[in-house]
Design a protein around this motif. Structure first.
Motif, short mmCIF file in Angstrom:
data_model
loop_
_atom_site.label_atom_id
_atom_site.label_comp_id
_atom_site.label_asym_id
_atom_site.label_seq_id
_atom_site.Cartn_x
_atom_site.Cartn_y
_atom_site.Cartn_z
N SER A 57 3.21 2.89 12.84
CA SER A 57 3.92 3.94 13.57
C SER A 57 4.63 3.34 14.79
CB SER A 57 2.95 5.03 14.02
OG SER A 57 2.13 5.44 12.95
N SER A 78 0.84 -1.20 0.00
CA SER A 78 0.00 0.00 0.00
C SER A 78 0.87 1.24 0.00
CB SER A 78 -0.88 0.00 1.27
OG SER A 78 -1.20 1.33 1.66
N ALA A 124 -8.44 -3.56 10.98
CA ALA A 124 -8.04 -3.20 12.35
C ALA A 124 -9.26 -2.78 13.16
CB ALA A 124 -7.00 -2.09 12.32
N ARG A 178 -3.22 5.75 26.40
CA ARG A 178 -4.10 5.84 25.23
C ARG A 178 -5.51 6.22 25.64
NH1 ARG A 178 -3.02 0.60 21.52
NH2 ARG A 178 -5.00 1.20 20.62
N GLU A 232 0.86 -4.46 14.66
CA GLU A 232 -0.36 -4.10 13.95
C GLU A 232 -0.27 -2.69 13.41
OE1 GLU A 232 -4.73 -3.02 15.47
OE2 GLU A 232 -4.26 -5.13 15.76
N ASP A 233 0.39 -1.82 14.17
CA ASP A 233 0.41 -0.40 13.83
C ASP A 233 1.78 -0.01 13.27
OD1 ASP A 233 -1.30 2.30 14.88
OD2 ASP A 233 0.80 2.56 14.36
N TYR A 270 -9.08 8.97 6.50
CA TYR A 270 -7.66 8.77 6.19
C TYR A 270 -7.40 9.52 4.90
CZ TYR A 270 -3.41 6.70 4.48
OH TYR A 270 -2.13 6.54 3.98
N MET A 277 -6.68 11.27 9.93
CA MET A 277 -5.27 10.94 9.84
C MET A 277 -4.84 11.41 8.46
SD MET A 277 -3.60 7.21 10.37
CE MET A 277 -1.83 6.93 10.11
N LYS A 278 -3.99 12.45 8.44
CA LYS A 278 -3.52 12.98 7.17
C LYS A 278 -2.04 12.71 7.11
CE LYS A 278 -2.75 16.18 3.81
NZ LYS A 278 -1.29 16.07 3.82
N VAL A 279 -1.61 11.94 6.13
CA VAL A 279 -0.21 11.53 6.08
C VAL A 279 0.58 12.42 5.13
CG1 VAL A 279 -0.78 9.16 6.68
CG2 VAL A 279 -0.61 9.82 4.27
N GLY A 280 1.89 12.27 5.16
CA GLY A 280 2.76 13.03 4.28
C GLY A 280 3.33 14.27 4.94
N TYR A 326 -4.68 0.89 2.35
CA TYR A 326 -4.63 1.27 3.75
C TYR A 326 -6.03 1.35 4.34
CZ TYR A 326 -2.37 2.44 8.02
OH TYR A 326 -1.92 2.35 9.32
N LEU A 337 -2.06 -8.32 10.15
CA LEU A 337 -3.29 -8.46 10.92
C LEU A 337 -3.83 -9.87 10.75
CD1 LEU A 337 -5.29 -5.23 9.89
CD2 LEU A 337 -3.98 -5.61 11.99
N PHE A 372 4.99 -4.02 5.03
CA PHE A 372 3.57 -3.78 5.30
C PHE A 372 2.77 -4.76 4.46
CE2 PHE A 372 -0.57 -1.90 4.49
CZ PHE A 372 -0.95 -1.48 5.75
N ASP A 389 6.75 9.06 7.31
CA ASP A 389 6.51 10.11 8.31
C ASP A 389 7.05 9.69 9.67
OD1 ASP A 389 5.23 11.83 6.57
OD2 ASP A 389 3.20 11.39 7.27
N GLN A 444 -1.94 11.05 14.56
CA GLN A 444 -0.73 10.66 13.83
C GLN A 444 -0.71 9.18 13.51
OE1 GLN A 444 1.34 13.03 12.81
NE2 GLN A 444 0.07 14.53 13.85
N THR A 445 -1.49 8.39 14.25
CA THR A 445 -1.40 6.95 14.05
C THR A 445 -2.80 6.34 13.92
OG1 THR A 445 -1.55 6.23 16.35
CG2 THR A 445 0.62 6.95 15.59
N THR A 446 -2.81 5.17 13.32
CA THR A 446 -4.04 4.41 13.13
C THR A 446 -4.67 4.07 14.47
OG1 THR A 446 -2.96 3.47 11.22
CG2 THR A 446 -4.91 2.34 12.00
N GLU A 447 -3.86 3.72 15.43
CA GLU A 447 -4.40 3.37 16.73
C GLU A 447 -5.11 4.54 17.40
OE1 GLU A 447 -1.66 -0.26 18.36
OE2 GLU A 447 -1.16 1.77 19.00
N VAL A 474 3.76 6.00 3.08
CA VAL A 474 3.84 7.39 3.51
C VAL A 474 3.81 7.47 5.04
CG1 VAL A 474 2.82 9.68 3.33
CG2 VAL A 474 2.67 8.11 1.40
N ILE A 475 2.92 6.68 5.65
CA ILE A 475 2.83 6.67 7.12
C ILE A 475 4.17 6.28 7.72
CG2 ILE A 475 1.80 5.46 9.10
CD1 ILE A 475 -0.73 5.16 7.39
#
Lengths: 697, 697
Positions: A444, A314, B178, B445, A441-442, B219, B246-249, B171, A423, A388, A323, B285-288, A319-320
């Motif tokens: 980052s 992906s 997830a 968290r 899983e994550d 995302y 979540m905005k990447v880049g 993603y 996953l 990934f 970063d 910043q992260t998916t979690e 990109v994630i």
């Protein structure tokens, strides 16, 4: 401790349980129940005067009645009976006791006194203590469960290579339970309790020598014995055992009020950060980060020259990851051109740079996946490889084929750190772990953990630092010295201050000013006038004999007007510094880690922007230079905004000397504040224009 | 879109699959297989000219042959056949098509042209498109699986209230998988692909109206249509639907080179941060973090006056939670004194302040647990309640009793946000979730997610902002204006500049300087001399007729020496500003979000410390004041270090006016750089001493 004692404490063969209970839900019953359930490899000797047997084991009426000397005793008796118990154990030659009992230092002075008595008794016989008020100690390798943690009901830790040491019982048990859930194998779990005898540092010291322990994870609420801990952590670094620490209480410590600027800077959590960074320990903020790092560290791969190569199905994930790598300063150099060309020929839609984006196409032809990942390892030469692959790792249509390709790749390159983002079904993911691929899983979180492995590598490979400047012991006065005295003491130790003379007549002042080769600053000198500026006691930019004479008289008059009874010692004639960059150099005694050096730019940089760096004393010029370069405002010293490059060499020398001074001055010293220090252009030196030394109360 | 069209697109009753495949592993086969497996509530109409049936369903040879008009068509045909397919669907009156097909804008110009043609055809008939190059769309409420995501093999999402929209297919599928693993129920999952027609903002707009969607998770890899997105996010805020993005880049964008200072400031990721903050969107910043926040947000409790009350069986956990609350600026006020007293009577060893530490004692008497937690809710009045109960939540000896007490408490107080830190068996933990307690494993968290709920509450309750200053359209010149012209344009718009006059004779200069009431700055004025300072073309602190005359002549001579051909327009006589704080005010056109205002202190604050704040234009003085207070260096404007308090009112007015100016000037404007702006003491105004306006190329 020598290695035989160590072995007896960490891996006891014979364990006595004092206050052993038939009831498996009581604190004197739980350890026995756990050991029986899991099959402790040694002998359990319950002590209970009221029973013939405890949980099916023969019980003994007293410690003296035990058939053999236990290596370790678990003590689960009321506080009032602990001293007698410890005395009997110590006299029997027991190596260590784990004191579950509460009611000691944590409840006040009386408890503390009793605790001291117990420690003294144990020490007299060479027996070591964990606790009191400890949730205990566990060695999953031998199924020794010297603990009453209820968390074990949810699952016993599997044997492994991570040792967890916690200063909190309940949070330690939470950590252990979370580690079990994360599939982390443990070599030891120690909850230190009140640390009456063995402290966090002592336990680290034991674990550094423990062959089963590869990784040490610490949870700390406050360091009791800094020297022991620092020495143990330094030994861990030298032995290439990674240590990850979670130290809580940042916000509370940050609020500790303090008087001088330096105090308010040093008296916060950054002291701890600075010391851990110095020792190569990775400090984390959350339990998850701690367990992530501990889990990955068990691979034993700590690349000092860490680089990250990424393959992904992906583009978004790429990109994630990029970063996150930027955030953690983990290098992601591009693939060599030739390799990129090769990959494009294999798969025209791929992005072959790094991250290498294979697109989902690769899932239809797993030989392509192998070609791409292998190229990252062989052509790219990355030390860490992150893939990934998300749900394709476990999906019925792709999982098995993917695993097969990756497995052989991993086997062929055991020196690389392989991590997957995947996953799905836990059992399927565990198989990747067994193949040597650590699964997250994550993305980052994975990148953060990979970056930590590089930090360990750098710390382990670090060259010995320069020797701090030699300095003879400094004798400080018995009362807080005046500015002039402080400067004289510092100057005598080789820390250069602005040239100045205390003059008692206008003629002396004129003579002193003529030697300055430029304008002068005049300051009134009186032990009775503390706030010179406020009463007009400082004159800037005074030049020429007439001005000097007039200035001298003005200051004397003002002082008399201000306070007719003030003792006036004279007028200080100092060089008026021109140009240069104003910095702050300071020392602040930390209650835990002793004298800490503080460096920052002066004025708003310290007061508003909090842009300072700290380091334990003493250190050499190499460390001082690193400190200087590490502040955000460093460009101002390096020639930003058209300024001349500052005399960094002289600045580093002064900072290193100040750190040596702080140690040479001994525990009497509370703080030093050199502010401002004029850092002149290259070759022109540095000069402290003001100096305050305070003593410990 | 009106609600009928919306309903047809998000909840189609009749779905055609163009390119339907018998093979359930192909992209034209997967959606049918998924829908058959899960039991799609509507009608599936496969279109395949070569088969009578597809996966057991009657197939149709063409779109025209369909027995009814589909609400939505899934298009899984080669790129070359998409135009004809879309044409036939559009003519049939289909509401929307999901284009799986790839080979369009993402492969280059030719594909982009074809894509444009397809969009034009669809638009002409009022049909909307998702994709092309989209992994599709899912509505778990009706079991509509318009997607070929392989991740569904691992488990289908359960129906719920979170909508996920992803600009990445792969993603997005990872996120969905997830989310399923985290137990999050979904109302919709949309992967927007190339966004040829419907963009991220359009989908958000649909979801704001969707009654099943309570929380929107985005995302993003780059915003295509900022106006649509901004409007949709503002509607979400007004409708109290939380949005997490979540905005990447970040890192790549941060490297975008730019010429002026303002450009390099605005041209980075902080523009996106600023816009999201303005709209009440929480950026992660992260998916979690994204899934944590989405999961907690489904409780529908967004306290604008968020406070955190904590009960814990571990003092250590209390410290971790306090640290995290401080980090996220979540208030943890103490319990009322009377309540503390009451709790201490119940349990003398407890710490009753906040965190309320019950110690593990409470596990022996669950009525105590009830009393403590109830006191937090009733006496403490906290909006959010976090309980650290770790493995005791599920351990055999404690779990059931604990759940019973907590359940009745939750039921009695449905307006509070209840969160637990708990470990153990997933089914047991799920029961707490069903009781209304959101469960986290990691305390840090949990605190981050609780803090986000407060941010939503504040954004939802926010008072309407002040209207930006009215400003008539500004006509900019066709070429980059000189400093003097730029100042004249700004001054005409009410943005005050330092008083100045362009003079062509020494006499004019003297007259101009006499009006200044203080020393003057003289600057050469020539369109041929760009770098005035470097050639000595600026004289500071010139005072008195003689000095003015001499200065005038000096500048003219220097200009001639520097470049004998230079056109000299005269000498600018400006007031020499004394005192005040130097700031930078600027405008930078962001390629996505249009003109952004930039504010910071001048000099090192911007160049080295990067201490600036951004905001979308235009805005009123209230927003401007918030911006001014938000920078780290703000104390310098508020009277720190003995300075006079600056004229914040005038500064806010200028900043708001500048923002209105940027909009009034239209798209021709690229940037404005007012640097320095002298912010004088209270009541004395603000003056721009230099101004640069650049135009779009």
């Amino acid at each position: 401790m020598n290695s035989a004692s160590l072995n007896r404490l960490l891996c006891p063969q014979t364990v006595a349980v004092i206050g052993a209970s038939e009831d498996a839900s009581r604190i004197g019953g739980k350890p026995i129940a756990y050991m029986l359930k899991q099959g402790f490899a040694g002998t359990i000797l319950p002590v209970n005067p009221k029973r013939e047997t405890v949980q099916g084991l023969k019980a003994y009426p007293s410690i003296d009645a035990l058939p053999e000397t236990p290596d370790v005793a678990i003590v689960a008796v009321p506080a009032s009976a602990v001293l007698d118990t410890v005395t009997a154990l110590a006299k029997r030659g027991c190596a260590g006791a784990i004191l579950f009992s509460a009611g000691f230092a944590e409840i006040g002075e009386k408890g503390a006194a009793l605790q001291d008595e117990i420690v003294a008794m144990a020490k007299a016989h060479g027996m070591r203590l964990i606790g009191p008020n400890s949730l205990g100690m566990i060695n999953p390798q031998t199924h020794f469960y010297g603990s009453f943690a209820t968390g074990l009901e949810l699952g016993f830790p599997k044997p492994g290579n991570v040792a967890i040491v916690s200063q909190s019982g309940a949070y330690g048990a939470h950590l252990m339970t979370a580690a079990v859930a994360a599939g982390i194998g443990l070599s030891a779990m120690v909850m230190t309790g009140n640390e009456a005898d063995l402290t966090l540092g002592d336990i680290v010291d034991l674990l550094v020598e423990d062959p089963n322990t590869k990784v040490i994870a610490l949870y700390s609420e406050g360091v009791k014995e800094a020297d022991t801990l620092v020495a143990a952590l330094e030994r861990a670094r030298q032995k290439r055992k990674p240590v990850v620490i979670m130290k809580v209480g940042q916000s509370a410590l940050g609020q500790a009020a303090a008087l001088s600027h330096t105090a308010s800077i040093a008296g916060d959590d950054r002291v701890f950060d600075a010391v851990m960074a110095e020792l190569g320990v990775v400090r984390v903020q959350t339990t998850e980060q701690m367990l992530d790092i501990a889990r990955l560290a068990t691979r034993g791969i700590y690349p000092a020259d860490n680089t990250l190569g990424v393959f992904t199905v992906s583009g978004g994930a790429g990109v994630i990851i990029s970063d996150a790598a930027a955030l953690h300063q983990l290098a992601m150099p591009p693939m060599p051109e030739s390799a990129q060309k090769k990959l494009l020929e294999l798969l025209p839609f791929a992005t072959p740079v790094n991250p290498v984006d294979t697109t989902a196409q690769v899932l239809n032809d797993m030989t392509l996946m192998r070609a791409f990942t292998e190229s990252l390892v062989v052509d790219g030469g990355y030390r860490s490889i992150l893939g990934f692959v998300t749900y394709t790792a476990t999906a019925a249509t792709t999982g098995d084929r993917l695993r097969e390709e990756l497995k052989s790749l991993g086997q062929a390159h055991p020196d690389r750190l392989f991590v997957l983002i995947a996953l799905g079904d836990a059992d399927k993911l565990r198989r990747y772990e067994e193949d040597g691929f650590t699964v997250f899983e994550d993305p980052s979180r994975a990148v953060a953990a990979i970056a930590a492995m590089g930090h360990y590598g750098q710390a382990f490979d670090r060259q010995p630092k320069q020797t701090p400047p030699a300095m003879a012991a400094i004798t400080l006065p018995d009362t807080t010295p005046s500015e002039a005295t402080a400067k004289a003491i510092l100057s005598a130790a080789g820390i250069s201050v602005v040239p100045e003379t205390v003059c008692t007549t206008p003629e002396q002042a004129i003579a002193a000013s003529q030697a300055l080769n430029g304008p002068a600053v005049l300051k009134i000198v009186s032990p009775d006038i503390l706030h010179k500026t406020e009463m007009g006691g400082v004159l800037l930019n005074v030049q020429g004999d007439d001005q000097i004479r007039a200035g001298f008289q003005t200051l004397i008059e003002r002082a008399k007007q201000h306070d007719s009874a003030a003792r006036i010692e004279g007028v200080l004639v100092a060089k008026q510094m021109q140009g240069g960059v104003q910095c702050l150099l300071g020392i602040q005694r930390d209650p835990v880690f002793g004298p800490m050096a503080v460096f920052g730019l002066g004025g708003i940089f310290v007061e508003i922007l909090d842009d300072v760096v700290l380091h334990r004393c003493p250190f050499g010029e190499d460390v001082a230079l690193e400190m200087i370069h590490s502040i955000k405002g460093a460009p101002l010293l390096l020639g930003a905004r058209g300024q001349a490059k500052a005399d960094l060499k002289a600045l580093a020398k002064m900072l290193a000397k100040l750190s040596a001074f702080a140690v040479a001055a001994g525990p009497k010293l509370q703080s030093i504040d050199l502010n401002p220090v004029f850092v002149m252009p290259e070759g022109e030196g540095v000069y402290a224009a003001d100096a305050v030394i305070t003593l410990q109360p």
